[in-house]
Enzyme design. Structure first.
Site, short mmCIF file in Angstrom:
data_model
loop_
_atom_site.label_atom_id
_atom_site.label_comp_id
_atom_site.label_asym_id
_atom_site.label_seq_id
_atom_site.Cartn_x
_atom_site.Cartn_y
_atom_site.Cartn_z
N THR A 17 -4.75 -3.78 4.97
CA THR A 17 -3.34 -3.78 5.35
C THR A 17 -2.89 -2.37 5.74
OG1 THR A 17 -3.00 -5.46 3.64
CG2 THR A 17 -1.03 -4.51 4.60
N SER A 112 -1.97 5.13 -1.59
CA SER A 112 -0.59 4.73 -1.82
C SER A 112 -0.27 4.42 -3.27
CB SER A 112 -0.28 3.54 -0.92
OG SER A 112 1.07 3.24 -0.94
N HIS A 113 0.05 3.14 -3.57
CA HIS A 113 0.50 2.78 -4.92
C HIS A 113 -0.66 2.52 -5.86
CE1 HIS A 113 -0.24 -0.78 -2.57
NE2 HIS A 113 -0.46 -1.45 -3.69
N LYS A 125 -6.07 6.73 6.20
CA LYS A 125 -5.30 5.97 7.18
C LYS A 125 -5.17 6.79 8.44
CE LYS A 125 -0.91 5.18 6.32
NZ LYS A 125 0.41 4.54 6.35
N ASP A 276 6.50 5.81 -4.49
CA ASP A 276 5.09 5.56 -4.82
C ASP A 276 4.20 6.76 -4.54
OD1 ASP A 276 5.19 5.41 -2.05
OD2 ASP A 276 3.55 3.95 -1.97
N ASP A 278 2.29 7.86 -2.11
CA ASP A 278 2.41 8.61 -0.86
C ASP A 278 3.83 8.67 -0.32
OD1 ASP A 278 2.29 5.87 -0.34
OD2 ASP A 278 1.51 6.18 1.68
N ASP A 280 6.15 6.41 0.58
CA ASP A 280 6.77 5.53 1.57
C ASP A 280 7.53 4.36 0.94
OD1 ASP A 280 4.43 4.30 0.80
OD2 ASP A 280 3.64 4.01 2.83
N ARG A 281 7.34 4.15 -0.38
CA ARG A 281 8.05 3.04 -1.02
C ARG A 281 9.27 3.52 -1.79
NH1 ARG A 281 3.96 -1.51 -3.25
NH2 ARG A 281 2.56 -1.52 -1.45
N LYS A 375 7.40 3.43 6.61
CA LYS A 375 8.49 3.23 5.67
C LYS A 375 8.74 4.54 4.96
CE LYS A 375 5.39 0.94 2.33
NZ LYS A 375 4.16 0.40 2.95
N ARG A 495 -0.99 -13.06 -3.97
CA ARG A 495 0.46 -12.83 -4.04
C ARG A 495 1.19 -14.13 -3.74
NH1 ARG A 495 0.15 -7.47 -4.56
NH2 ARG A 495 -0.85 -6.15 -3.00
C1 VG1 Z 1 0.84 -4.21 0.24
C2 VG1 Z 1 2.22 -4.76 0.51
C3 VG1 Z 1 2.60 -4.54 1.96
C4 VG1 Z 1 2.50 -3.04 2.28
C5 VG1 Z 1 1.12 -2.52 1.93
C6 VG1 Z 1 1.00 -1.03 2.10
O1 VG1 Z 1 -0.11 -4.88 1.05
O2 VG1 Z 1 2.29 -6.13 0.19
O3 VG1 Z 1 3.88 -5.03 2.19
O4 VG1 Z 1 2.75 -2.82 3.64
O5 VG1 Z 1 0.82 -2.82 0.57
O6 VG1 Z 1 1.95 -0.36 1.33
P1 VG1 Z 1 -1.03 -6.08 0.49
O7 VG1 Z 1 -1.94 -6.44 1.61
O8 VG1 Z 1 -1.72 -5.56 -0.71
O9 VG1 Z 1 -0.08 -7.17 0.12
V1 VG1 Z 1 1.56 1.19 0.76
O10 VG1 Z 1 2.95 1.85 0.16
O11 VG1 Z 1 0.38 0.71 -0.41
O12 VG1 Z 1 0.83 1.97 2.00
CO CO Z 2 2.75 3.83 -0.11
#
Ligand code: VG1
Ligand code: CO
Length: 542
Positions: A17, A112-113, A125, A276, A278, A280-281, A375, A495
């Site tokens: 993603t 990220s998170h 990325k 989070d 990085d 963006d959240r 974001k 999910r």
């Molecule tokens: C998750 C979220 C998605 C978001 C992605 C990256 O993806 O559901 O909405 O864009 O993380 O966010 P997934 O495929 O695990 O549902 V970040 O802040 O981790 O770059």
């Molecule tokens: Co993030």
């Protein structure tokens, strides 16, 4: 000197993603990171002599990875490589800097998170010149290349100092170490009325921002405390740590529990927020209220004009498919466009570039605008502060007022983490088959109106993304969505997204889990979750 190093492909370098995410030891294998970076550059054309921005969220292996990325970029012919001091630069700040410099692209080192540390996750990325995540056409080309790669090019220059501002020459490239906050802060000043927010804080308004030991610490200190006058100590956990203090840098009620508990207690400040790994959240809380991300998007869209950057209104709002329909009610009332895209910020890029959408959002704590192509957690907090500075009512009243105007989309997401891969695949396959037989069936008071596997046709370039999640839609607007995560690194994460609409005249103050109980039970039954995965309850509820 540039060395050409022979290498062998790794079979598992498929971006998900949001980039490639793996455990740190996987990335530490000789050639693993090198192969992926070289495969990115092999999939691109025309970057000779151009600029590349490189940022990271400070997680374990970030510092080593920055050296490798810069030396491969220099060996491949980039002319300028711009890096945040200490290897730190948030995802939104990288996006902003790519656009500001007119850079060819950027590389963000982050998972990220996801948790960090020696046994945690790492990620890479690639972002394009517009500043956003590479579209699927590019990530697919990169993956194809990783399966063919035979060699990478790297400079044998000694390591450079990433902790000192300034520049150094490597091969034909200039490596520049810059302050990661400066340009981002300038951009924020063009969008928001800093004086108005300063006046809010001067009036005694209190806030807590929890940076979760991740990348937003330096941004939050500079912006909220230094520029806007929030009391010293308003920013907590503000120093980025390689293991995020051993926690998930994920701003939700489970992983930012201290903040959540504080905001729902008698000791709460007026406003609370977290971001989070990085940056963006964002999670938004008022005294006595947790704002669901889908509601936050709708509220920001409805109130956008209070900020100078959006004083002329919005062209449209785009949301990811699993995000609640709360923002659709706002776009409808405003008479502006609305779009429903697959999960992942990369799908918003074309809409933003074409001027079709101004705001975008995801239920996963992501909100942003056309100021960049990612974001942006701090941006969302600044827009909330702008609304509170303008309206001078408590955050909880902003939310209640919104529900009374538009109705409320009761909404929850249930995550089942680290389930067996095969079981997850089987579950989704069975649901995929059930979509043909479900429509017309009734379960208690719930009657299925339609069911499908979401497919997106990009209105700008005509590209198609299929298999983006199973939707079961009920009469009256309730909905259950199922999809598998594309960001996890262990097993599969299932999910479930559950939603029910209550009109403005209805009961707007129910407990979310209680009011959705029927749908929640049905969502488990329809997918046979316990039978297939052995799980009785989700790991995380947001
Ligand atoms: C998750 C979220 C998605 C978001 C992605 C990256 O993806 O559901 O909405 O864009 O993380 O966010 P997934 O495929 O695990 O549902 V970040 O802040 O981790 O770059
Ligand atoms: Co993030």
């Amino acid at each position: 000197m540039i060395r050409t190093v022979a290498t062998k492909p790794f079979p598992d370098q498929k971006p998900g993603t949001s980039g490639l995410r793996k455990k740190v030891p996987v990335f530490q294998q000789p050639g693993y990171l090198e192969n992926f970076i070289q495969s990115i550059f092999d999939s691109l054309e025309g970057f000779a002599g151009k600029a590349l921005v490189v940022g990271g969220d400070g997680r374990y292996f970030n510092r080593e990875a920055i050296q490798i990325v810069a030396k491969i970029a220099a060996a491949n012919g980039f002319g300028r490589i711009v890096i945040g001091k200490g290897g730190i630069m948030s995802t939104p700040a990288v996006s902003a800097l790519i656009r500001h410099l007119g850079a060819f692209g950027g590389i963000i080192l982050s998972a990220s998170h996801n948790p960090g540390g020696p046994d945690g996750d790492f990620g890479v990325k690639y972002n394009i010149s517009a500043g956003g995540p590479a579209p699927e056409s590019i990530t697919e080309a990169i993956f194809a290349r990783t399966k063919q790669i035979e060699a990478y090019k790297i400079s044998d220059a000694p390591d450079f100092d990433i902790d000192r501002l300034g520049s150094v020459e490597i091969e034909n490239a200039t490596i520049e170490i810059v302050d990661p906050v400066t340009q981002y802060l300038e951009l924020m000043k063009t969008l928001f009325d800093f004086a108005a927010i300063r006046a809010l804080f001067a009036s005694g308004f209190t806030m807590r921002f929890d940076a979760l030991h991740a990348v937003t610490g330096p941004y939050a200190h500079a912006i909220f405390e230094n520029e806007l006058g929030a009391a010293a100590g308003s920013v907590v956990n503000g120093t980025p740590l390689p293991d995020f203090g051993g926690h998930h840098p994920d701003p939700n009620p489970t992983y930012a529990k201290d903040l959540y508990d504080l905001m729902l207690s008698a000791a709460a400040p007026d406003f609370g927020a977290a971001s989070d790994g990085d940056g963006d959240r964002n999670m938004i809380l008022g005294r006595g209220i947790y704002v669901t991300p889908s509601d936050s998007l709708a509220i920001l869209a409805a109130n956008a004009r209070v900020a100078p950057g959006y004083a002329n209104g919005l062209a449209g709002v785009a949301r990811s498919m699993p995000t609640s329909a709360a923002s659709d009610r706002v776009t409808e009332k405003l008479g502006i466009r609305h779009y429903e895209t697959p999960t992942g910020w990369k799908f918003f890029g074309n809409l933003l570039d074409a001027g079709l959408a101004t705001f975008c959002g995801e239920e996963s704590f992501g909100t942003g605008s056309n100021h960049i192509r990612e974001k942006d957690g701090i941006w969302a907090v600044l827009l909330w502060l702008s609304i509170l500075a303008n309206r001078r009512i408590p955050a909880i009243d902003v939310v209640r007022d919104h529900w009374r105007t538009y109705g409320r989309n009761y909404y929850t997401r249930h995550d089942y983490d680290e389930i067996d891969l095969k079981a997850a695949g089987g579950l989704m396959e069975a649901l995929g088959e059930a979509i043909t037989t479900l429509p017309g069936k009734s379960f208690g008071a719930l009657k299925v109106e339609a069911a499908d596997d979401f497919e997106y046709h990009d209105p700008v370039d005509g590209s198609i993304a299929d298999h983006q999640g199973i939707r079961v839609m009920f009469e009256g607007g309730s909905r259950i969505v199922y999809r598998l995560s594309g960001t996890g690194t262990v097993g599969a994460t299932l999910r479930l997204y559950i939603e029910r609409y209550e009109p403005p005249t209805g009961d707007l103050e129910e407990d979310t889990q209680a009011t959705l109980a029927d749908l929640i039970a049905l969502s488990r039954e329809l997918a046979g979750i316990e039978a297939r995965t052995g799980r009785k309850a989700p790991s995380v509820i947001t």
